[in-house]
Design a protein around this motif. Structure first.
Motif, PDB file in Angstrom:
ATOM      1  N   ARG A   8      -1.538  -8.782   8.299  1.00  0.00           N
ATOM      2  CA  ARG A   8      -1.180  -8.900   9.714  1.00  0.00           C
ATOM      3  C   ARG A   8      -0.373  -7.711  10.214  1.00  0.00           C
ATOM      4  NH1 ARG A   8      -4.825 -11.806   9.384  1.00  0.00           N
ATOM      5  NH2 ARG A   8      -4.824 -14.040   9.450  1.00  0.00           N
ATOM      6  N   GLY A   9      -0.433  -6.591   9.526  1.00  0.00           N
ATOM      7  CA  GLY A   9       0.319  -5.405   9.910  1.00  0.00           C
ATOM      8  C   GLY A   9      -0.417  -4.572  10.940  1.00  0.00           C
ATOM      9  N   PRO A  10       0.046  -3.332  11.125  1.00  0.00           N
ATOM     10  CA  PRO A  10      -0.610  -2.427  12.082  1.00  0.00           C
ATOM     11  C   PRO A  10      -2.068  -2.187  11.698  1.00  0.00           C
ATOM     12  CG  PRO A  10       1.367  -1.412  11.106  1.00  0.00           C
ATOM     13  CD  PRO A  10       1.163  -2.726  10.437  1.00  0.00           C
ATOM     14  N   SER A  11      -2.881  -1.899  12.680  1.00  0.00           N
ATOM     15  CA  SER A  11      -4.307  -1.683  12.454  1.00  0.00           C
ATOM     16  C   SER A  11      -4.524  -0.453  11.576  1.00  0.00           C
ATOM     17  CB  SER A  11      -5.012  -1.498  13.794  1.00  0.00           C
ATOM     18  OG  SER A  11      -6.380  -1.258  13.584  1.00  0.00           O
ATOM     19  N   VAL A  12      -5.206  -0.655  10.464  1.00  0.00           N
ATOM     20  CA  VAL A  12      -5.555   0.431   9.555  1.00  0.00           C
ATOM     21  C   VAL A  12      -6.947   0.160   8.997  1.00  0.00           C
ATOM     22  CG1 VAL A  12      -3.195   1.008   8.843  1.00  0.00           C
ATOM     23  CG2 VAL A  12      -4.443  -0.739   7.599  1.00  0.00           C
ATOM     24  N   THR A  13      -7.574   1.214   8.506  1.00  0.00           N
ATOM     25  CA  THR A  13      -8.858   1.054   7.838  1.00  0.00           C
ATOM     26  C   THR A  13      -8.589   0.857   6.354  1.00  0.00           C
ATOM     27  OG1 THR A  13      -9.980   2.455   9.438  1.00  0.00           O
ATOM     28  CG2 THR A  13     -11.070   2.154   7.304  1.00  0.00           C
ATOM     29  N   LEU A  14      -9.106  -0.226   5.816  1.00  0.00           N
ATOM     30  CA  LEU A  14      -8.925  -0.530   4.401  1.00  0.00           C
ATOM     31  C   LEU A  14     -10.278  -0.509   3.709  1.00  0.00           C
ATOM     32  CD1 LEU A  14      -6.455  -3.542   4.741  1.00  0.00           C
ATOM     33  CD2 LEU A  14      -5.885  -1.179   4.173  1.00  0.00           C
ATOM     34  N   ASN A  15     -10.459   0.434   2.806  1.00  0.00           N
ATOM     35  CA  ASN A  15     -11.672   0.487   1.999  1.00  0.00           C
ATOM     36  C   ASN A  15     -11.442  -0.317   0.733  1.00  0.00           C
ATOM     37  OD1 ASN A  15     -13.215   2.259   3.658  1.00  0.00           O
ATOM     38  ND2 ASN A  15     -11.981   3.968   2.912  1.00  0.00           N
ATOM     39  N   ILE A  16     -12.281  -1.305   0.516  1.00  0.00           N
ATOM     40  CA  ILE A  16     -12.198  -2.132  -0.680  1.00  0.00           C
ATOM     41  C   ILE A  16     -13.381  -1.757  -1.564  1.00  0.00           C
ATOM     42  CG2 ILE A  16     -12.129  -4.490  -1.576  1.00  0.00           C
ATOM     43  CD1 ILE A  16      -9.749  -3.755   0.261  1.00  0.00           C
ATOM     44  N   GLY A  17     -13.100  -1.208  -2.711  1.00  0.00           N
ATOM     45  CA  GLY A  17     -14.153  -0.769  -3.606  1.00  0.00           C
ATOM     46  C   GLY A  17     -13.559  -0.304  -4.912  1.00  0.00           C
ATOM     47  N   SER A  18     -14.321   0.461  -5.658  1.00  0.00           N
ATOM     48  CA  SER A  18     -13.855   0.914  -6.966  1.00  0.00           C
ATOM     49  C   SER A  18     -13.026   2.184  -6.876  1.00  0.00           C
ATOM     50  CB  SER A  18     -15.055   1.166  -7.885  1.00  0.00           C
ATOM     51  OG  SER A  18     -15.791   2.286  -7.432  1.00  0.00           O
ATOM     52  N   GLY A  19     -13.228   2.957  -5.808  1.00  0.00           N
ATOM     53  CA  GLY A  19     -12.557   4.247  -5.709  1.00  0.00           C
ATOM     54  C   GLY A  19     -13.212   5.296  -6.587  1.00  0.00           C
ATOM     55  N   GLN A  20     -14.355   4.948  -7.177  1.00  0.00           N
ATOM     56  CA  GLN A  20     -15.106   5.871  -8.018  1.00  0.00           C
ATOM     57  C   GLN A  20     -16.500   6.056  -7.435  1.00  0.00           C
ATOM     58  OE1 GLN A  20     -15.138   4.100 -11.904  1.00  0.00           O
ATOM     59  NE2 GLN A  20     -12.962   4.422 -12.214  1.00  0.00           N
TER      60      GLN A  20
END
Length: 90
Positions: A8-20
Motif C-alpha cells: 500500500r505504499g507509493p506507486s512503483v513498478t515491481l518486477n516479480i521474477g527470477s532476476g536471471q
C-alpha cells in the motif's frame, strides 16, 4: 504475488521474477523435461520490433517488499506442470 497485492505504499513498478535471464529455448528445454509429450518447437525469423534479450530487474521488489525468489525457474515449471497434470487427470 501475495506480498505485492498487499503493498500500500507509493506507486512503483515491481518486477516479480527470477532476476536471471533465460532464453525461450531454455524454457522449452525445461518444459520438455517435465512434459509427457515431446514439444514441437518452431522458430520463425525475428521481427524488427522483437526484443532480442530481456531480464527483469527485481531489485525494487526486494527493496519495497523484502522479497526475493526462493524457487528456481526449473522448480517452478516442474511444480506448475505437476499441478496442471493432476488437474488434467481428475
Amino acid at each position: 504475488m501475495a506480498a505485492a497485492s498487499g503493498y500500500r505504499g507509493p506507486s512503483v513498478t515491481l518486477n516479480i521474477g527470477s532476476g536471471q535471464e533465460h532464453s525461450l529455448l531454455d524454457v522449452c528445454n525445461i518444459v520438455s523435461r517435465y512434459s509427457l509429450e515431446a514439444l514441437k518447437v518452431h522458430f520463425d525469423q525475428g521481427r524488427s520490433f522483437d526484443v532480442p534479450r530481456s531480464c527483469l530487474d527485481i531489485s525494487q521488489a526486494a527493496l519495497v517488499l523484502g522479497w526475493s525468489p526462493t524457487v528456481s525457474l526449473e522448480e517452478g515449471i516442474a511444480k506448475t506442470m505437476s499441478i496442471a497434470g493432476a488437474h488434467q487427470s481428475t
